[in-house]
Design a protein around this motif. Structure first.
Motif, PDB file in Angstrom:
ATOM      1  N   GLY A   1       5.360   2.479  -3.555  1.00 38.36           N
ATOM      2  CA  GLY A   1       4.020   2.396  -4.120  1.00 38.36           C
ATOM      3  C   GLY A   1       2.968   2.057  -3.081  1.00 38.36           C
ATOM      4  N   LEU A   2       3.251   1.069  -2.230  1.00 35.61           N
ATOM      5  CA  LEU A   2       2.281   0.678  -1.200  1.00 35.61           C
ATOM      6  C   LEU A   2       2.072   1.799  -0.184  1.00 35.61           C
ATOM      7  CD1 LEU A   2       3.384  -3.024  -0.546  1.00 35.61           C
ATOM      8  CD2 LEU A   2       1.259  -2.256  -1.617  1.00 35.61           C
ATOM      9  N   THR A   3       3.158   2.503   0.155  1.00 36.23           N
ATOM     10  CA  THR A   3       3.040   3.597   1.122  1.00 36.23           C
ATOM     11  C   THR A   3       2.222   4.743   0.549  1.00 36.23           C
ATOM     12  OG1 THR A   3       5.198   3.014   2.059  1.00 36.23           O
ATOM     13  CG2 THR A   3       4.331   5.199   2.579  1.00 36.23           C
ATOM     14  N   VAL A   4       2.471   5.102  -0.709  1.00 37.12           N
ATOM     15  CA  VAL A   4       1.698   6.171  -1.348  1.00 37.12           C
ATOM     16  C   VAL A   4       0.223   5.789  -1.419  1.00 37.12           C
ATOM     17  CG1 VAL A   4       1.297   7.374  -3.538  1.00 37.12           C
ATOM     18  CG2 VAL A   4       3.621   7.132  -2.657  1.00 37.12           C
ATOM     19  N   LEU A   5      -0.059   4.543  -1.822  1.00 37.20           N
ATOM     20  CA  LEU A   5      -1.451   4.084  -1.903  1.00 37.20           C
ATOM     21  C   LEU A   5      -2.129   4.137  -0.539  1.00 37.20           C
ATOM     22  CD1 LEU A   5      -3.776   2.810  -3.516  1.00 37.20           C
ATOM     23  CD2 LEU A   5      -2.765   0.557  -3.034  1.00 37.20           C
TER      24      LEU A   5
ATOM     25  N   ILE B   1      -3.612  16.297  -3.923  1.00 39.56           N
ATOM     26  CA  ILE B   1      -3.350  14.891  -3.591  1.00 39.56           C
ATOM     27  C   ILE B   1      -1.998  14.461  -4.155  1.00 39.56           C
ATOM     28  CG2 ILE B   1      -4.144  12.513  -3.927  1.00 39.56           C
ATOM     29  CD1 ILE B   1      -7.008  13.644  -4.096  1.00 39.56           C
ATOM     30  N   ALA B   2      -1.717  14.872  -5.397  1.00 39.31           N
ATOM     31  CA  ALA B   2      -0.451  14.501  -6.028  1.00 39.31           C
ATOM     32  C   ALA B   2       0.735  15.103  -5.286  1.00 39.31           C
ATOM     33  CB  ALA B   2      -0.446  14.950  -7.490  1.00 39.31           C
ATOM     34  N   ALA B   3       0.599  16.355  -4.839  1.00 42.99           N
ATOM     35  CA  ALA B   3       1.690  17.006  -4.111  1.00 42.99           C
ATOM     36  C   ALA B   3       1.992  16.256  -2.815  1.00 42.99           C
ATOM     37  CB  ALA B   3       1.324  18.459  -3.810  1.00 42.99           C
ATOM     38  N   GLY B   4       0.953  15.890  -2.070  1.00 41.61           N
ATOM     39  CA  GLY B   4       1.159  15.120  -0.845  1.00 41.61           C
ATOM     40  C   GLY B   4       1.739  13.750  -1.119  1.00 41.61           C
ATOM     41  N   SER B   5       1.282  13.112  -2.196  1.00 41.47           N
ATOM     42  CA  SER B   5       1.779  11.781  -2.548  1.00 41.47           C
ATOM     43  C   SER B   5       3.258  11.804  -2.892  1.00 41.47           C
ATOM     44  CB  SER B   5       0.982  11.222  -3.735  1.00 41.47           C
ATOM     45  OG  SER B   5      -0.389  11.114  -3.409  1.00 41.47           O
ATOM     46  N   LEU B   6       3.694  12.860  -3.572  1.00 43.82           N
ATOM     47  CA  LEU B   6       5.115  12.972  -3.900  1.00 43.82           C
ATOM     48  C   LEU B   6       5.957  13.200  -2.651  1.00 43.82           C
ATOM     49  CD1 LEU B   6       4.924  14.979  -7.220  1.00 43.82           C
ATOM     50  CD2 LEU B   6       5.999  12.752  -6.914  1.00 43.82           C
ATOM     51  N   LEU B   7       5.436  13.960  -1.698  1.00 39.75           N
ATOM     52  CA  LEU B   7       6.148  14.112  -0.428  1.00 39.75           C
ATOM     53  C   LEU B   7       6.290  12.765   0.269  1.00 39.75           C
ATOM     54  CD1 LEU B   7       4.573  17.393   1.015  1.00 39.75           C
ATOM     55  CD2 LEU B   7       6.894  17.088   0.151  1.00 39.75           C
ATOM     56  N   VAL B   8       5.223  11.966   0.237  1.00 39.55           N
ATOM     57  CA  VAL B   8       5.263  10.630   0.832  1.00 39.55           C
ATOM     58  C   VAL B   8       6.305   9.768   0.117  1.00 39.55           C
ATOM     59  CG1 VAL B   8       3.950   8.491   1.160  1.00 39.55           C
ATOM     60  CG2 VAL B   8       2.883  10.695   1.654  1.00 39.55           C
ATOM     61  N   ALA B   9       6.307   9.823  -1.215  1.00 38.28           N
ATOM     62  CA  ALA B   9       7.257   9.018  -1.985  1.00 38.28           C
ATOM     63  C   ALA B   9       8.695   9.408  -1.668  1.00 38.28           C
ATOM     64  CB  ALA B   9       6.977   9.182  -3.478  1.00 38.28           C
TER      65      ALA B   9
END
Length: 499
Positions: free
Chosen positions: A51-55, A179-187
């Motif tokens: 969560g912190l990394t995605v944020l 943004i969501a697509a990139g965030s899921l890659l990060v997660a």
């Protein structure tokens, strides 16, 4: 109905990809502990780090995407490369150097004489992961921004909105999927990473799986692996549902900042780039100047190169029929999608499963062959995607003409299809090679006795505390990773040109 010749090999690749999951289920059935209070703590740490990394990645990546897409910067292409450059440094290298640089007795303390807060635990891991994953959000968001027509923003400005209001009310709602697509890659990256939480001393699933494996508790490690895979599978399901919105292309938005605004941009993001790129490189060069190159055995570099080259060749051989099967019909596309499971399985989980598989097949246990299989399963989708893309752009009339002139399917493939898709084959093999060079977790678990690679050597010197010996392998891995980034970015430019 005639079965395409690529189907049997593609089906075999899909079944082999599913084998590690089946092995984990068998192993976990022997575990007496399914979920306890310690698991809750591990789950909490893992989700908190994610969560912190995605944020953090959103807070850095989205503004950088806006700047790189819309703001007229001097040397704009150079800035884009610089913004994406953290992808060229494996996160465990960043964790290693930042851990060594900060805190009492760290390199900053030794060189400059003042103490900095130590970098470890949840906060340290979140900072490191954010520094090396925000480009995922930046790249996907930037792609969405570049597809927007500036006329809607201009209309909003004409109706009295400020630029800030236009950004939040007109632009951002249209790039939420990007943004969501990139965030899921990060997660997904955060969940699968082992080196960063391990070096930052944070008990996440990947670190505890490695600890349980070293304690010979394979059943417990398998149970934790399956729990991690449930989270990964849930994220992959969400990712499959995200479709980036497509709009008719129009005139792009261009903003011309004044000198004060340019200074503010630089002041805001320079510390991020210095921490992610400048500090690790500086630490490595300090260690290199202090310890020299005499302590490094360059046979280790050869081991990495040799194993990665074999993995690339095997992956390409398997990927060619899988890619062609995907273009032959629905069944082929399903088989291709199954092979993507390997890319979603964290390296530590893949290693745990294949260790047990090797124990059942003694001729494979602790051999280079088993390590090559792990690399192939993990990075096969990179080769498949590259080969499929190049094959899609092939004119089908060429193959049909060859068949009309009497060529057999095999002759048409070897004399026409294969040469014309060679660029995709080489690019896919290069990506598998480069990712195999960087792979840490699977190599730690599956590498033959005495077979050290650049990534495992870095891990060993970290554990032993001989930080100065990490300079050569660290710099070599950065250069290798930079080559991989260059290949990916050149592929992106080529695709934009073709479309």
């Amino acid at each position: 109905m005639r079965i395409p010749p690529s189907y049997p090999m593609a089906l075999l690749a899909a079944l082999i990809t599913l084998a590690p999951i089946c092995i984990l289920m068998v192993l976990a059935s022997d575990s007496s502990s399914y979920f306890d209070s310690h698991n809750l703590a591990i789950l909490g740490n893992t989700l908190a780090l994610m969560g912190l990394t995605v944020l953090g990645s959103i807070l850095i990546g989205v503004p950088l995407a806006f700047i790189s897409a819309y703001v007229h910067l001097p040397f704009k292409k150079a800035w884009l490369v610089l913004f994406a450059a953290p992808l060229a440094i494996p996160s465990y290298i960043g964790a290693f150097t930042l851990y060594a640089a900060f805190g009492p007795g760290g390199e900053i303390n030794n060189l400059l004489g003042f103490e900095t807060p130590p970098m470890y635990g949840l906060s340290g891991a979140a900072i490191v992961m954010t520094l090396y994953t925000f480009p995922f959000v930046m790249m996907t968001t930037r792609s969405s921004l570049l597809s927007l027509d500036a006329s809607m923003v201009n209309a909003a400005r004409t109706l009295g909105m400020s630029m800030t209001q236009s950004v939040f009310n007109v632009i951002l709602p249209r790039v939420v999927n990007g943004i969501a697509a990139g965030s899921l890659l990060v997660a997904l990256y955060t969940l699968s990473d082992f080196g960063t939480p391990a070096m930052m001393r944070l008990d996440t699933f990947t670190r505890v799986i490695y600890v349980e494996y070293n304690a010979f508790a394979l059943g417990r490690a398998a149970m934790l692996s399956l729990q991690l895979m449930v989270i990964v599978g849930f994220l992959l399901l969400i990712e499959s549902q995200i479709k980036t919105a497509t709009e008719r292309h129009g005139r792009p938005l261009i903003l011309f900042p004044n000198k004060l605004q340019l200074g503010a941009i630089f002041t805001l993001f320079a510390p991020v780039l210095l921490l992610a790129i400048g500090l690790p490189l500086a630490i490595f060069f300090i260690w290199l100047a202090r310890d020299g190159v005499s302590n490094f055995d360059f046979t280790i570099a050869w081991h990495s190169t040799y194993a990665s080259a074999l993995a690339a060749m095997v992956a390409v051989i398997v990927a060619v029929p899988v890619a062609h099967a995907a273009l032959s019909g629905k069944a082929g596309r399903i088989m291709e999608r199954v092979t993507y499971f390997g890319f979603g399985i964290p390296g530590i989980v893949m290693g745990t499963a294949l260790v047990y598989g090797g124990l059942q097949l003694p001729f494979l246990y602790q051999t280079l062959g088993l390590l090559i299989i792990a690399y192939m399963l993990r990075f096969l989708p990179l080769a498949v995607g590259s080969i499929r893309t190049s094959t899609e752009h092939l004119d089908p009339s060429l193959v049909k003409s060859a068949r009309v002139l009497g060529a057999s399917p095999r002759e048409a493939f070897t004399r026409i299809t294969l040469p014309l898709t060679m660029r995709g084959i080489v690019a896919g093999g290069a990506l598998v090679f480069l990712e195999s060079m960087r792979e840490l977790e699977a190599t730690l678990l599956l590498g033959p006795t005495g077979f050290e690679t650049l990534s495992t050597y870095l891990w060993r010197v970290y554990e032993a505390g001989y930080f100065g010996r990490a300079a050569i392998p660290g710099l070599l891995l950065v250069v290798i990773s930079a080559c991989g980034l260059a290949i990916m970015m050149s592929g992106e430019k080529r695709n934009q040109f073709e479309h």
